[in-house]
Write a protein that holds these residues in place. Sequence first.
Motif, PDB file in Angstrom:
ATOM      1  N   UNK A 505      36.585  73.515  28.237  1.00 34.68           N
ATOM      2  CA  UNK A 505      37.145  72.599  29.231  1.00 34.68           C
ATOM      3  C   UNK A 505      38.203  71.703  28.578  1.00 34.68           C
ATOM      4  N   UNK A 556      44.171  49.133  26.122  1.00 33.01           N
ATOM      5  CA  UNK A 556      43.478  49.358  27.398  1.00 33.01           C
ATOM      6  C   UNK A 556      42.854  50.753  27.430  1.00 33.01           C
ATOM      7  N   UNK A 563      37.409  58.532  21.539  1.00 27.76           N
ATOM      8  CA  UNK A 563      36.916  59.860  21.927  1.00 27.76           C
ATOM      9  C   UNK A 563      37.897  60.943  21.476  1.00 27.76           C
ATOM     10  N   UNK A 805      35.450  65.554  25.138  1.00 31.62           N
ATOM     11  CA  UNK A 805      35.751  64.785  26.354  1.00 31.62           C
ATOM     12  C   UNK A 805      37.251  64.806  26.599  1.00 31.62           C
ATOM     13  N   UNK A 806      37.635  65.032  27.837  1.00 34.43           N
ATOM     14  CA  UNK A 806      39.065  65.010  28.180  1.00 34.43           C
ATOM     15  C   UNK A 806      39.625  63.607  27.972  1.00 34.43           C
ATOM     16  N   UNK A 807      40.784  63.535  27.383  1.00 37.36           N
ATOM     17  CA  UNK A 807      41.385  62.225  27.109  1.00 37.36           C
ATOM     18  C   UNK A 807      42.776  62.157  27.719  1.00 37.36           C
ATOM     19  N   UNK A 808      42.812  61.771  28.964  1.00 39.93           N
ATOM     20  CA  UNK A 808      44.088  61.671  29.678  1.00 39.93           C
ATOM     21  C   UNK A 808      44.797  60.388  29.270  1.00 39.93           C
ATOM     22  N   UNK A 810      46.854  57.258  29.847  1.00 43.98           N
ATOM     23  CA  UNK A 810      47.231  56.372  30.945  1.00 43.98           C
ATOM     24  C   UNK A 810      48.035  55.230  30.320  1.00 43.98           C
ATOM     25  N   UNK A 813      49.410  48.867  31.616  1.00 43.79           N
ATOM     26  CA  UNK A 813      50.204  48.162  32.621  1.00 43.79           C
ATOM     27  C   UNK A 813      51.044  47.061  32.003  1.00 43.79           C
ATOM     28  N   UNK A 915      40.373  47.057  27.362  1.00 46.22           N
ATOM     29  CA  UNK A 915      39.893  48.439  27.396  1.00 46.22           C
ATOM     30  C   UNK A 915      39.114  48.693  28.678  1.00 46.22           C
ATOM     31  N   UNK A 916      39.374  49.826  29.289  1.00 47.17           N
ATOM     32  CA  UNK A 916      38.740  50.118  30.579  1.00 47.17           C
ATOM     33  C   UNK A 916      37.216  50.174  30.476  1.00 47.17           C
ATOM     34  N   UNK A 917      36.712  50.621  29.324  1.00 45.59           N
ATOM     35  CA  UNK A 917      35.260  50.835  29.234  1.00 45.59           C
ATOM     36  C   UNK A 917      34.526  49.603  28.738  1.00 45.59           C
TER      37      UNK A 917
END
Lengths: 960, 74
Positions: A505, A556, A563, A805-808, A810, A813, A915-917
């Motif tokens: 994947x 962010x 990951x 893990x997929x790391x898109x 982003x 902002x 960071x989002x997480x």
Amino acid sequence: MSNVRQKDFGTPASREDETVTLTVDGRQITVPAGTSVMRASAEAGVGIPKLCATDMVDAFGSCRLCLVEIDGRRGTPASCTTPVADGMVVHTQTERLKKLRKGVMELYISDHPLDCLTCGANGDCELQDMAGAVGLRDVRYGYNGENHVFARTSTSGETNPRYMPKDESNPYFTYDPSKCIVCSRCVRACEEVQGTFALTIESRGFESRVSAGMHEDFLTSECVSCGACVQACPTATLQEKSVIEIGTPEHAVVTTCAYCGVGCSFQAEMRGEEVVRMVPWKDGKANRGHSCVKGRFAWGYATHKDRILNPMIREKTSDPWREVSWEEALEYTAKEFRRIQHQYGRTSIGGITSSRCTNEETFLVQKLVRAGFRNNNVDTCARVCHSPTGYGLGKAFGTSAGTQDFDSVEHTDVVIVIGANPTDGHPVFGSRLKKRLRQGARLIVIDPRRTDLVKSPHIKAAHHLALKPGTNVAVLTAIGHTIVDEGLFDEAFIRERCDWSEFEDWASFVSEERHSPEATESYTGVPASELRAAARLFAQGGNGAIYYGLGVTEHSQGSTAVMALANLAMATGNIGRPGVGVNPLRGQNNVQGSCDMGSFPHELPGYRHISGGETREIFEKLWGVELDHEPGLRIPNMLDAAVEGTFRGIYIQGEDILQSDPDTHHVAAGLDAMECVVVHDLFLNETANYAHVFLPGSTFLEKDGTFTNAERRINRVRKVMTPKNGYADWEVTLKLAQALGLDWNYSHPKEIMAEIAATTPSFANVTYEYLDKAGSVQWPCNEAHPEGSPIMHVDGFVRGKGKFIRTEYVATDEKTGPRFPLLLTTGRILSQYNVGAQTRRTANSVWHAEDRLEIHPHDAEQRGIVDGDLIRLASRSGETSLRAKITDRVSPGVVYTTFHHPDTQANVVTTDYSDWATNCPEYKVTAVQVSPANGPTGWQRDYDEQARQSRRIEAVEPAE
Amino acid sequence: MSPDKLTYMANQIAKFFHSQPENEAAAGVAEHINKFWEPRMRRQLFEMTDASGEGFDPLVISALGEIRRPEAQQ
């Protein structure tokens, strides 16, 4: 001195497995092949006289004092450069050797001052020892010949051109050329151990002199003041000023440095309760006998006059402080906390544990919050540094910690250093890394700045990917793309150790054209060909290790980047053996430990989520209370809740959130909204401006406990002096708990460690007795790993199968635009530490007296800025002013500064993006504008005034 | 917390899970919020989404069913 000086075997230990047996002075000894005769003799208990040899550096063979005779061999070989051989018969004391040695010593002493009694090295001088050892009683040559000793000749009184005065420029040690025997130990220590190459021997023959840089003084040379040369020096030529001032130490205690996450072991060399010097401990497994300027020299803050030694309280932060007894301060705090909880609810208070305090102290603070406050509002400074490491590695591998020990770097062939500047931030590890690079390992640096590792003496990175700040995930995913695209992945490893379908994947995700180096080049700024070459090198260059720092986490997408690093390590099979791994370089001395000890609001000690009934039950049974099963507030959430009015009181141990956390205005507003802020610290730090209670803290020299470093190594901290404030920090928390009515009884930190071991599986076998015996241990240390775990995930990942893990990517902002066209990134410098509360109170400030803004010549010119100009640095959050430093270490469009000084407060400028997480702040990317300034900003002036007002302490009425 | 900030945080989480396999995305958002958001943050989330849900990423909205509603005010 004999009980203080660490044993010196003369030459480094051999790493050969094969052994050799020889006879030294009739004693048989078996040693590894490759050992020198000198070292073998030392191990057999025979001390061969020596001057130029020390086990810090390779043998040199110049002093001709360590000569021996070997049966069947001609002449008198130097024992330091002669390797052992099977059946060798060595004689260390013969008539011939005695005569030769005495002759050598006579020559040395004929050009050496005879001021032994008043010399700083008196009692700790190898030259003095050797004169004694060889029975030197007379110097036939006299002292009047050509020499380096006297400023004027004794006969005519003319100036002696060979004489050089003492160099006292370095704040911590002196260089007295008149005492130098040119053994070159200092030069070799600077090269081999520290890797700075600041020292050299200039000229030759009798003219040979040790020289810093190009005949400069030490302070202005490239010297980084690590102290290795001072440690290596056998005479008083390089000598600690503290020893000159105080005298020689009379006892020594092994302890752990309280600065960065390397966690160096030191011998605190003492006279009574006064520290004479800190000397790196050779058996320390993190530092292997090396140190940096902070740990070695910058401990003077412990006795600095700014330390607050009495508890203080005030009702309003506009009042001056009032000194009170411990009882009154603790009673007041307890009463206030209970009042606030009664008025605003159980969850209206919380605490912050300190990553500078011990594991035991951290454990107690989180226990106080969970069992005493009965909520989970506890957090720690890892929130603002490595919380994404916890999240990212936890997801990928199943546990939140670096995978290797520091020794692992000695087996590495290719190193990726991303978002870290180890030669400044983690200097002792930086030196160990550089040593490996000089042996031929290849280096890939991924960093917007040209850090010292990119190019410095005898070091050159194979690839420097100078990406635009904020594009880590795009670059790492593009490396993944290249590895999959070019078939460079380690299929056997992945099939055995990871979930193959998850790999497929991920592989199909990274394979998408938009993740290719060619597609990402336009916004990452990294040339595709360079990125592909780096990817190939990492995947195919042998053992590949990744070291990373806050340049990865403080974004962010910090957790996503961690990951992505885990993906790369797994895809290339670089996990689970020496020389590989994913290694977070931890910021503070005990940030690993504070995370391990359950400092996060969502998890109990050992990284177990608070929602787990079974884990809660372990603690509930022991503590006799029911624990809240809901996660608590993280630091930024606490501040939000404070502004909103639902969070009103906080106990902050050893942490200066006002200076270290982002968006200073928001932090100040949050603190200002609280009714009881308790600061437990050494100094009236910036946060204390908003505090109602100040509890004086203790330094690492004043308490027992343990720190856990970046390699998961649990090291002992040992008390060498009585706490000046009266109590160790664990005792203060204990007393606060008792004031709150909790039935806590600990008489020593080892009892707290016993509680940690009893409740936390990864610490199950950790005891002070074991630590005293083994020196240190890396968790997990339990029945499965009784001697600890130098390397993790050896036979399988903690979570079972490694997870791709997929790391898109982003984009953040936080974007540049016409108003704020530059990107600011922040970092550290070698001589200062974090918010500087400790190092600013030492002589380290001579190297870095203020924060400076690094700006590219192109950007500076456009703005009419000249080097040293005062400039205004503005973002949408705020503005501050500081001086500019023009350098091409930063790319055009990027500016850089440190955050060590409160009068600059770079965090006035940083934003509240995170960071989002994990809500780890995005310190590393802020859109800014830079313009010439004519003075401090209004904010700086107001802040100064407010800080001055809030630090007033009411004069105490004199006792009758 | 300001409503904008809360929306921003929730959407940031959603943005990550958008890239994850589709069948795991909503559950991922919910698990994340359940694990790391203190009850008063979740309470505010529900107050906002119960009212209109405007400004939230659709993935946040579809995760709501699996996010634990906090118990009544303590």
